[in-house]
Structures are given as structure tokens and as C-alpha cells.
Design an enzyme around this catalytic site. Structure first.
Site, PDB file in Angstrom:
ATOM      1  N   GLU A  62       0.830  -1.197   0.000  1.00  0.00           N
ATOM      2  CA  GLU A  62       0.000   0.000   0.000  1.00  0.00           C
ATOM      3  C   GLU A  62       0.870   1.255   0.000  1.00  0.00           C
ATOM      4  O   GLU A  62       0.496   2.275  -0.574  1.00  0.00           O
ATOM      5  CB  GLU A  62      -0.941  -0.008   1.207  1.00  0.00           C
ATOM      6  CG  GLU A  62      -2.064  -1.044   1.119  1.00  0.00           C
ATOM      7  CD  GLU A  62      -1.602  -2.459   1.398  1.00  0.00           C
ATOM      8  OE1 GLU A  62      -0.484  -2.645   1.929  1.00  0.00           O
ATOM      9  OE2 GLU A  62      -2.365  -3.403   1.089  1.00  0.00           O
ATOM     10  N   HIS A 101     -11.317  -6.783   8.486  1.00  0.00           N
ATOM     11  CA  HIS A 101     -12.006  -6.638   7.198  1.00  0.00           C
ATOM     12  C   HIS A 101     -13.337  -5.926   7.438  1.00  0.00           C
ATOM     13  O   HIS A 101     -14.311  -6.181   6.738  1.00  0.00           O
ATOM     14  CB  HIS A 101     -12.246  -8.000   6.533  1.00  0.00           C
ATOM     15  CG  HIS A 101     -11.005  -8.728   6.122  1.00  0.00           C
ATOM     16  ND1 HIS A 101     -10.234  -9.451   7.008  1.00  0.00           N
ATOM     17  CD2 HIS A 101     -10.377  -8.831   4.921  1.00  0.00           C
ATOM     18  CE1 HIS A 101      -9.204  -9.988   6.369  1.00  0.00           C
ATOM     19  NE2 HIS A 101      -9.261  -9.618   5.103  1.00  0.00           N
TER      20      HIS A 101
END
Ligand SMILES: Cc1ncc(C[n+]2csc(CCOP(=O)(O)OP(=O)(O)O)c2C)c(N)n1
Ligand SMILES: Cc1ncc(C[n+]2csc(CCOP(=O)(O)OP(=O)(O)O)c2C)c(N)n1
Ligand SMILES: [Mg+2]
Ligand SMILES: [Mg+2]
Lengths: 325, 359, 325, 359
Positions: A60, A129
Site C-alpha cells: 500500500e 475486514h
């Protein structure tokens, strides 16, 4: 007009923007051949090639850092973070660089990146998540933060974000990616950033929410109606810059406010709404401001139904607010 | 920004095989200017006239040799010591000094500490403090240029310590995977503040980290301007001919403190410093030019003299420029100010007009 | 008792803890030979050796990641981030790991790390040496966030932090590292985490602040006194868990609140205080809640005096609050 | 947690030079059990009985061979596929399956998705999802153990994709600098979800990244249990004799999907899969044991049978255990709950008792 789910609307928005402007490029993990783990970028690599829909290594930091470099060059990168929970390795690039580039360069280097990420709970994703991390970014000066709750807004706001000139964090409520379909205008139809939407008129209490909390909030409003409480529902849509006028106008009318979000309560986005009301709508307020939010814990797996605000909790809070004072 | 360029002879459009005597002399002249900036700015900081300074002494040959091998179209992503790089690029000294003063003519509007400048027109990207962040960005710009088929390279400058950063790893990895036309230029000045190179990482050289990313890695004596020029030129050619990115480790030494906030006596020996002082790139270059007959002592004196004069004049100007206006505080955050920012700007104006805060 | 500056008190706190417990180890950039860029760890490597005062490579990710590993093993690591502005490369380790380790492991793995970092403006540090990032961490469930404002609190709270069992982020107001000296008890004298301190009693308005904002807030209170406004000053000291009782008690008495911090206003820590008051002290509140904060921009260099709240701005806000309603 | 261990023969206190036939058979038996867990759990997920599953098939030899070379005192920092590692370590199958169900007997109290387990008593650290974060942690634990002179190693497990993470870079660098007794075990299963190994990084092997950190790097055929056992044993000895950390790349293949949310047909060919299926570590090991006469077909059948039975029984138990109690939501955030958490717990209890939310 097409009848689309929210994730399809995102896909169409990307497609629309990429067809119109060769400078729009996508990058991220598994977005190309695989079409994204939620299929938001399905078919786009096929249409636009691997140069414009770039499968990146698992970093990322690299995704956001290179996206910034592309934006400096003049492209319009739209990176995807696979789950908002995985945005933190890029936090330095977002907070230190993306948010500050234009400012620190005296306006020489605008940094127009639209960073997409699915967020939120309700998909049995557990701690990593399910997060709603919007407050971190709303607190960061220099970023715009957008969260749609309907297919039409998803496409329209995404198009506005891509045509904006500033960094936009575009967080998508994955829980309702496919929950409902809605009419979505074809073509380049935009929804302006910075305007909230009054999704239901009411006079007794204002319910503020965004993203995946809109459906339970609307359900709560219906339920309140049947009890004789008229609830106004405001979908903020843009968390930063906030449509303060819409917020204040509503509470000046109703005198009561309930704020709903999934993120933990403490220092969550709802705190800012409450603070603005306590400063600028103080004399209109008739009752304590209530927040219906996630608890101040990480997001759980087995018990996520006890963590996420539901319509009943919203009703419960709105009812007590309506009766107080 | 003032128009005049400080570059005696601009670096060539296409770097040639080797530097001519004229170019070497011009490069030396810039090294002298950079050293003079250092000396003057360290003094200005001591006198409280500027707030901070991070010197580059010991790194002039590496910076000038490297920058000379680039074309003006190449994008530069500096760290915070790249004053000589900026000078080669043609950034006016006045602009740099204005930034140090954060005055009304400062390109970054007084928003950043000294050394954190940037000039879009020179493709010299505005620096930030967090180390390494420029590395991935430079790779992204290179990917974009490649996509647009513009035949340029991007280069990121950073130190030995910064090889430990997240962006070093991500940047080199992306560059390898996407074969981005990008050069990574490490000025290994042997120290990251107080941490010596050997305790920053256990690899024998920094350049060999290139292997981890499947890209070229080169070590070069950073005290030798021509050697640096050569490896950067080669790296540039490699990048543009599809040979991929290059990691260059220029071995130099930070002769001064890390910054004006630092006291290197706390962590390194006089002996070490003395040894490296014996390899001062400016003395070396001067000796070389004297021996080859391309420089006279008189010319050298002239260079130092004109550098000091130029500095005196730009400092005088910088100190005569008014401070940035309070309202600039709210500019450039977004393309158009948001209602909330407008409100805060008005609030500050009210506070100023009521004397609650002083400009 | 010794007369110490705040940074000396930090140093003594570390020394005290390290003498008492061989499990306490320090790690960070330039903390050993160099004694830390602010000299907070001066002399400690000499006393305790390079094994317990570890100079690390330049990687905040590595510093916090390895500190967590040490804590899992049973050591009590006290890593330092050189400037709070450089904490972001470690954000993933802090938010995803440090904050969640105990929880996600069902209580098996406590993760007791005390992460120190100097924060705040006023030292001409510009965008990247001046930030106040406390809100990010206060919003993160699972972390404790402590900010002292006096030498005695600095040592006492640091000792409590090191003897705590949970992750503590300990942010030190570098602007006042050397601004004043104060009496600091010798030895292991602790100040409990989770309790605010009423540093000045008052009846007309409550001023809430912490860290480097305490001196201007106290100055403001004095100034208000001379205008006949009696201001109570609360030094929060622990931002999370907040001493809610102290906050509510004060406002129940005064009915008015002004919140002061350096960080940008939007979604800053002050928002949470306002939200709590708007919910739980609503019927005591007589006037709008005001926030005196940094602007919603990055932290500037040349104009930092216009960015940082000063006593006059606090007086100004308190005065209007006191007169409203 | 249930007491009985699933490890037929526990891994030895001190790994021996080579595995005996008995040990090989025991290892094989665990591989069969792991494969059976995979098959069963993929089915459970399809049936909606558990929420998620990430299989390890293709990686059994690497996991069992590696774990067998460790001592029980060594700390394990898993990613999310290390089920066979846990089984070797002696973690009861019941405990693992309880975690998948997130039931009241789950060690992590139903807080995490399946595959994210951890057992302090087995020095098997609780997994998290963000990739790579365990790597620096394992190094920190190794540094601590070294400081305390405990003769153990720590090992972190991760995939090819995770070599791109920030923590890979920081972790290996710290390990090199501090000579931490730590092993980095990459299961290069050729894919990071849909990204093939060649596009993850341009280095020829992953193991050669070790050079960037001045540490040992080894490639091993991860389909060969004995080979893996050997390199891990050597790495362990190296670490403990002061030779520093080792990066091991075990070349394996992810025969199944990335997880039950994934459809590998979207990105990889049947031909590739077929080729690797031909190298299935279980078939290979079986063949080896049959040829050496250390296993009979009957025994093999027995292993599969007993694995299925064991699974049936633990699943039955897991499904009979009640769900975690609502109040657990507020436990374990801090050593002692804060007043605010107590208040929220009370709020939830009120909401539950008033029927506003359902348990
Ligand atoms: C992320 C981050 N951490 C810490 C710092 C503080 N800091 C500034 S410069 C520096 C050392 C940099 O060393 P090196 O990369 O070798 O460059 P040099 O200063 O030697 O040119 C440190 C630790 C920073 N700027 N950014
Ligand atoms: C920081 C982070 N980014 C993204 C993800 C989503 N994700 C989960 S597993 C995975 C691929 C991991 O590949 P690899 O390291 O090769 O391990 P494997 O799954 O193949 O065993 C990705 C991208 C994540 N978990 N963490
Ligand atoms: Mg250096
Ligand atoms: Mg893999």
C-alpha cells in the site's frame, strides 16, 4: 438510466471516467486480471489495458506513493486499497504527502489522487475486514472524504471526485455493495462533493448518518413514524468538507439530533457533528445529542451483530432524544 | 521568482560522454557556491537570522556531478540537502535563500523549514521531512512518463539512513517490476544523524540492495565528480533504453553537523572527521583543475569572492522582503477554499483586527 | 524533590524505571550515544548499556514492530519516535497490532509498550516537526493516550505508563520541554493514568486543555480573573481513557466550556469533549461550547504564531462564552 | 482448551540430523490430517457452517518439515495458512476448529475470522490479517530472547507477496543489524491472490533478498519435507551459534484458491495447476514412504480414515458449543476495563434486556 448495484455503479463510474479521459489510471492489488476482490474493477483491464489498470505488488505504501507521483506528473490516478483496514501501511504517504503536497509547495504541486477503499462491517470480516476509519482522514487537513450510500451517489460522487482537483478518499460501504439496486443515470452525471442529501424530511428529530448506516437509519425513521415521531434523515455523503449548513438547518428545525456511525464512538466522526451542533446550534437544541455507534473496541467477528448499530438501536436513541428536554 | 539563473553554464541538454574542461570548471564554480551557501547559512542560523539549516559540505561533488548528468526535463525528487543539485538545475540562489527566510517571495509561502524548497518550473519537486517518501513518488512519476512516452528519467535523492525506510523498499520494488525509468541516488554520507552506516544495515554496500529488486546497483566514489557524472549518465541511458532503473550509492561524507540542531562531537571522532576532511571534494577538484591547467589560483579566488558577494546580495534582498501575509495560511489547501476554511480565515482576520493575535 | 525541566523529568522517569526493572528497555533513533535529539535519553546508554538503550536503524515500522515483539516476550519496551510527525510509518503496527493484540488473542497476549514521542508546535518546526496527532490515537480502541504538562506529571505519568499493562502512547509537549522547571519527587512516585487535574478552581467557565496548551490556558484564566470571570482550568493529562467525571463535574458547576488544543479543529480531540458534554451535561450547559484550536490546515512555519492558540484567543473565547446564553 | 495433542509423535526437543522413518511417517500422518482439514473446511464454508477458510494444500510438506525442525520453546509467528505448523506444534485440532466456529471455547473468543488463531501455551502467536506485521515482531521477540540469553529462535511465516511489505524490509534489516536469532520462512506459493510471483518482484529468487540485509538466504524445494527440515534445522543452528538470521524461500504451490472468497480460474491456467498437482507433496511423500517400505497402503488408508473421524468428532463438538457471550465483547481490551467500557457494556446489556438487540 440503468438498474445497478452500488459496486456496479462504482464500476460504471470508473469506466465512464476512463473512457472520457486517458489520464485516468487505476492501480491496486488484484484489480486487473481478477477485477478486484469485490469486482469493482471487473472488465476494466480488458477494456483499457494493463497500462491503465495496473496490478501492483502487495504494498500500500507503494500504491499510494506511486499514485502521488503519477498525479504530480498530471495523470489522474485512482488507486484502490483492497480493504480500508489495509490502508495503514500507506498512512504516511496519505497524511504526510497526499494531504500536504499542494500546501507545502505553496500551491505548485496539486496532488489529485482519488483513493478508493471498501470499508465497514456486516460481512463477517472480523477485526481486519470491517473497519470504519473515516475519522482519521476527516481529521487530516487537506483531504476530502466521501462516502456514498446509493448506487446513483456512488457513481455521481466518484465522477465528481475524479474531476476534482484535490485528493479525495472515496470509501465504499461494502456491506451494501450488492444489497440493493437503484436507478443510475448513464453518462457523466455527477453528484457534487460537499453537499449532504436529505433523504427523508421530518420535524421532530434529525438523524445523521452515511454509507452503510443509511438503510438502518431509514428503517428507523419509518418505525419512528409509526410511533408518531417525525424523523429527518440526512445522508452526509461528504464527511469533509462537511455540508455544515444542511446539518445546522435540520437541527434548527428539529432541535434534536441522533448521529449514527459504525466506527467506535470515542473521537469518531460523530463527535465533530456533535461539537458543531453544540457550538453553532446550541440555542436550537432541546435535548442531549445522542450517538449510536460501534463500541470502543476493535470490530469483532462472531458478535458483529451486537457491534453494528441497527435500526432498533437508532429508534431507541431517537425516541429517548425526542422525549427528553 | 527572480529570472536570473545561477548556473554559470547550464548543464547540457544531452549529457556528453565526458565533461569538458570548461564544464569541469563551471561545475567547480557551483561547488564553491554551494560550499559558500553552507558557510553563510550556518552563520545566519547562529545569528538567529534563519531558523534552521542542514549543510551539504562533503557532498558537493556527488550532487553537482549527478545533477550535471541529467537533462532539464528530468524530474528531481530531493531530500533536504540538495542545494547544489538545485543550483545546477538553474534554480536562482535568491529563490533558495528566500525559502530559508520564509518571506513573501518564498515559493512555498513560508510554510516550510529551511531546506524544504521546490520549484515546479525546474522540475524540482518540493521536499518534505519524512524520509523516503519521495522515492515511491519518483517511481510513480517515472511510470507516468513512460506511459506517456516522454523520454525522461526521474531521480530521487536520499541518504544512507533512508535505505531503511518503507518507501525505499516499495519504491525500488515497484521500479523493478514496472521497469520505471528512475534513478535512485544514495548519498551515503556515512551517518544518519548519530547512527553510523555499519549499524544502519548489515549489507556490505548499499548498492547491492539493488539485487533484491532485480535492478542495477552501482557504487561510486562520491568525492569524484567525474566518476559520479559517468555513472549517472549511464544510469540515465540505461533507463531510457529499456534497461530499467539503477540504484547508485555515492560514497561521501557529511563534513558538517546533521543540521544546526545537531552536535556531531557527541557521536563521532575528530580523527574520523580529519581523515575525511583530507578527501574534501572541493579541495580535490581544485587540485585536479590546477594540475590540468584548467584553473588558476586567481580564478579560484574570484569564484569564492563572487559567491560571497552573490550571497550577500541575495541575503540582503531576502531580509528586505516582508513576511508572508497572514491570509496565506488558508491558501493552497484545496483548489478552492471550503466554506469552513473561509470561515476560519475570517475568524483569524477578526482576531487580528481586534488585536487578539499579532501578525 | 528535585527542580527539573519537563525533559529532565522524562529522563529521570526513564532512569528510575530502568534502575528498578531490568525488563525496561529503550529503543529508537539517536537515543543512545546521542542521548536523543531532545536529550530525553541523555546518559542512559552509558548507565544501562547498548543492550537496553538501543540505537535502531531509521525505521519507525521496525522500532514499533520489534518493540511489540519484545513486549510479547515479557520485556517492557519504551520506544521513542523522534518527532510525533514521524509516527506514521509505524501507524499500521500501532493501530493494527499494538492496539489489538490483547483483544484479538482473547487476552492471551497483552502488549505493553510505552511509545514516547515529542509533539506540538512552537519550535519553528513547520509542517513536519510540529504536529499534534493525538486524535488519531485517542480514536483507536485499545490504546491509552497520555500527555503531561508539568515536570512532576511527566515523571509521574511516565512511571505509571511503564508500570501499566496496556499500550500507552506518551506524548511529550516539546515546546515546554525546557520552558519552566518544577519540583519533581525523587524515586518511584507515580501519577495515576486516567485522572485529570484541576489546576485552577473556578466557577464561571471551564477551560479544558492539555500539554503545551496549559501555560497559555492558565495565563488566560488569570487574565479572565481580572475581568471578573472565574475560570476553572482542567488539565486532562490522560486523553484516553478520559476522566469523564472530572469533565462533567466541572461543567455541571460552571455551565460553560472552552476547549483548547493545538491540533486542527475538525475531528480533533476537542470534538469528543464537546460531544460528551452535549450528551451528558446538556442540561447544565448555559452557552455554546467553544473550541480554541489550530486551524484546519497543516502546521505552518513562518506563521506558527498565528496558528497556535495563545492566551488572548482563549480569553476571547471564554469571554464570549461567559457572556452568552 | 482440550488437553489431548494431535501430534502423533511430538517434534523432538532437539532436532536430529535427519528424520527417522518413524518421524517421516508421523510427519506424513500430519500432512494427511492437514489436507483433510482443508477438504473438510472448504466444504463447511460452502455449507455456510463456517464463514471463511484459507486452505494450505500444496504447502503441507513445507509447513510440517519446517515446524519439525523447531523446538517447542521456539516462538512461531504465523500468517494465516499455518494449520499444519500448529498441528506439529501440538495444538489440538479441537482448538483450531473451535476458532473457526468462533464459539465459546475458542481461544480468541470469537473475535477473529477463521485461520486467525493463536495459542500462547504453544508459543504460537495469534495471527492478524495485515500481511507482514508479524515479521518485525518476531525479530523483536528474538532480540528479547537473545538479551535474556534464552537459547531459542523465533520464526515468522509469510508468503511471496508479503516480501513486498514494509515489515519484511524493516524486519530483515533489524535482524541483520542486531543479529537476531530469527528465521524468515517464505512459503513462495507462486501467487499473492491473483498476482504471480514474477510480477511481485523482479529479483530472480526471493531468497536472494537476504543479501540486502547481510544475512543468509536459502532456496529450498518446499515439496520435499526432508529438504525443508534440513535447511530450517541449519538455520536454527546458525542463529543460535551466533551466525545470524536466515531467510528461507520454500518453493511450493497454492493448489487451492487463495481463500473461499477467491476464484483462481479468473487468473491462472488449468495447465499450470495440473503441472503443480503432479508435484503434490502428499503424493510425493506417500510414494517415498511406500518405496522405502516405511508405509503400507493400509496404513495410509488408516491415516485418512482417522483424520476424517477426528475431524467429524471435533466439528461435532464445535457445533455443540454455545456462541461466545455478548459481554465478552468488552473483555481483554485493557487489563482492567475503563469506566467508559464498563458503561458501554452496561449499555449493551440494557439494549439486550430490552430486546433492542438480539444476542
Ligand atoms: C520518517 C522519519 N523518521 C525520522 C526522521 C528524523 N530524521 C531526519 S534526517 C534523519 C537521518 C537521515 O539520514 P540519511 O538518510 O543518511 O540522510 P542524511 O541526513 O545523512 O543526509 C532522521 C532520523 C525523519 N525525518 N523522518
Ligand atoms: C497490508 C495488507 N494488504 C492487503 C491484504 C489483502 N491480502 C490478503 S492475503 C493477500 C496476498 C498475500 O500473498 P502472499 O504473501 O503470497 O501469501 P499467500 O496468501 O499466497 O499465502 C492479500 C493481498 C492484507 N491482508 N494486508
Ligand atoms: Mg546519511
Ligand atoms: Mg503467495
Amino acid at each position: 438510466m440503468s438498474e445497478l448495484t452500488l459496486v456496479q455503479a462504482v464500476n460504471r463510474g470508473l469506466q465512464q471516467a476512463m473512457r472520457a479521459d486517458p489520464d485516468v489510471v487505476l492501480l491496486g492489488e488484484d484489480i486487473g486480471v481478477n477485477g478486484g476482490v469485490f469486482r469493482a474493477t471487473e472488465g476494466l483491464q480488458k477494456e483499457f489495458g494493463a497500462d491503465r489498470v495496473i496490478d501492483t505488488p502487495l504494498s500500500e505504501t507503494g500504491i499510494v506513493g506511486t499514485a502521488i507521483g503519477m498525479a504530480l506528473y498530471g495523470l489522474k490516478p485512482v488507486p484502490e486499497i483492497q480493504f480500508q483496514d489495509f490502508i495503514y501501511p500507506a498512512f504516511d504517504q496519505i497524511v504526510s504527502e497526499l494531504a500536504k503536497f499542494r500546501y507545502r509547495s505553496g500551491g505548485q504541486y496539486p496532488c489529485h489522487v482519488v483513493l478508493r477503499a471498501p470499508y465497514g462491517g456486516g460481512i463477517k470480516g472480523g477485526l481486519y475486514h470491517s473497519q470504519s476509519a473515516e475519522a482519521y482522514f476527516a481529521h487530516t487537513s487537506g483531504l476530502k472524504v466521501v462516502i456514498p450510500s446509493t448506487p446513483a451517489d456512488a457513481k455521481g460522487l466518484l465522477l465528481s471526485a475524479i474531476h476534482d482537483e484535490d485528493p479525495v478518499l472515496f470509501f465504499e460501504p461494502k456491506r451494501i455493495y450488492r444489497a440493493v439496486t437503484g436507478e443510475v443515470p448513464d453518462g457523466d452525471v455527477r453528484v457534487p462533493i460537499g453537499t449532504a442529501s436529505i433523504v427523508r424530511d421530518g420535524t421532530d428529530v434529525s438523524l445523521f448518518a452515511y454509507g452503510a448506516m443509511i438503510p438502518p437509519t431509514l428503517k428507523a425513521a419509518e418505525s419512528l413514524e409509526s410511533e408518531g415521531i417525525s424523523a429527518e434523515v440526512i445522508d452526509l455523503r461528504t464527511l469533509s468538507p462537511l455540508d455544515e449548513k444542511a446539518v445546522l438547518t435540520s437541527v434548527e428545525k428539529t432541535g434534536r439530533a441522533v448521529i449514527v456511525h459504525e466506527a467506535p464512538r470515542f473521537c469518531g466522526y460523530g463527535a465533530e457533528l456533535a461539537a458543531i451542533l453544540a457550538e453553532k446550534a446550541f440555542f436550537s437544541l432541546k435535548a442531549p445529542i445522542q450517538r449510536v455507534t460501534g463500541w470502543d473496541t476493535p470490530f469483532p467477528y462472531a458478535l458483529e451483530h451486537l457491534y453494528l448499530p441497527n435500526a432498533e438501536r437508532i429508534v431507541h436513541a431517537a425516541r429517548s432524544t425526542a422525549r427528553a428536554g | 521568482m527572480a529570472e536570473a539563473s545561477t548556473t554559470p553554464e547550464a548543464s547540457p541538454r544531452t549529457p556528453a560522454e565526458d565533461l569538458s574542461p570548461d564544464q569541469l570548471r563551471a561545475a567547480y564554480r557551483l561547488m564553491v557556491l554551494a560550499r559558500s551557501v553552507d558557510e553563510r547559512c550556518l552563520a545566519l542560523q547562529r545569528q538567529g537570522r534563519i531558523g534552521f539549516y542542514a549543510p551539504l559540505q562533503g557532498q558537493e561533488a556527488a550532487q553537482v556531478g549527478c545533477a550535471w548528468a541529467l537533462r532539464p526535463e528530468d524530474w528531481i525528487f530531493p531530500a533536504y540537502r540538495e542545494i547544489a543539485v538545485a543550483l545546477v538545475r538553474g534554480v536562482p540562489l535568491q529563490a533558495i535563500i528566500d525559502q530559508f527566510y520564509g518571506n513573501a517571495e518564498d515559493e512555498v509561502k513560508g510554510r516550510q523549514m529551511p531546506n524544504h524548497f521546490g520549484y515546479r518550473q525546474f522540475r524540482f519537486v518540493t521536499a518534505s521531512s519524512p524520509v523516503g517518501t519521495q522515492i515511491t513518488q519518483a517511481v510513480g512519476t517515472a511510470m507516468a512518463a513512460k506511459m506517456r512516452k516522454e523520454p525522461i528519467v526521474t531521480i530521487s535523492f536520499f541518504g544512507d539512513g533512508t535505505t531503511s525506510s518503507n518507501d525505499f523498499h516499495a519504491g525500488l520494488n515497484f521500479a523493478g517490476v514496472f521497469q520505471a525509468p528512475s534513478i535512485f541516488f544514495i548519498q551515503n554520507n556515512q551517518w544518519a544523524i548519530s547512527l553510523p552506516r555499519e549499524r544502519q544495515t548489515r549489507s556490505a554496500t548499499l548498492a547491492e540492495k539493488a539485487q533484491a529488486y532485480g535492478i542495477a546497483g552501482v557504487v561510486v566514489d562520491g568525492m569524484d565528480l567525474s566518476a559520479v557524472y559517468r555513472v549517472v549518465r549511464e544510469a540515465r541511458e540505461r533507463a531510457l533504453s529499456g534497461g530499467g532503473p539503477t540504484l547508485i550509492e555515492a560514497q561521501v561524507y557529511r563534513l558538517g553537523p546533521h543540521s544546526t540542531s545537531d552536535d556531531p562531537k557527541r557521536y563521532r571522532t575528530e580523527a574520523e572527521l580529519a581523515e575525511w576532511k583530507g578527501r574534501d571534494p572541493i579541495a580535490r577538484m581544485k587540485q585536479q583543475l590546477l594540475s590540468s591547467g584548467d584553473l588558476t589560483e586567481a580564478q579560484d579566488q574570484e569564484y569564492w569572492g563572487e559567491a560571497r558577494e552573490q550571497l550577500a546580495s541575495v541575503i540582503k534582498h531576502a531580509e528586505s522582503v516582508p513576511p508572508v501575509a497572514p491570509s496565506t495560511l488558508f491558501e493552497d489547501l484545496f483548489a478552492r477554499p471550503t466554506p469552513a476554511l473561509e470561515e476560519q480565515r475570517a475568524e483569524l482576520e477578526r482576531l487580528l483586527s481586534e488585536g487578539v493575535v499579532k501578525p
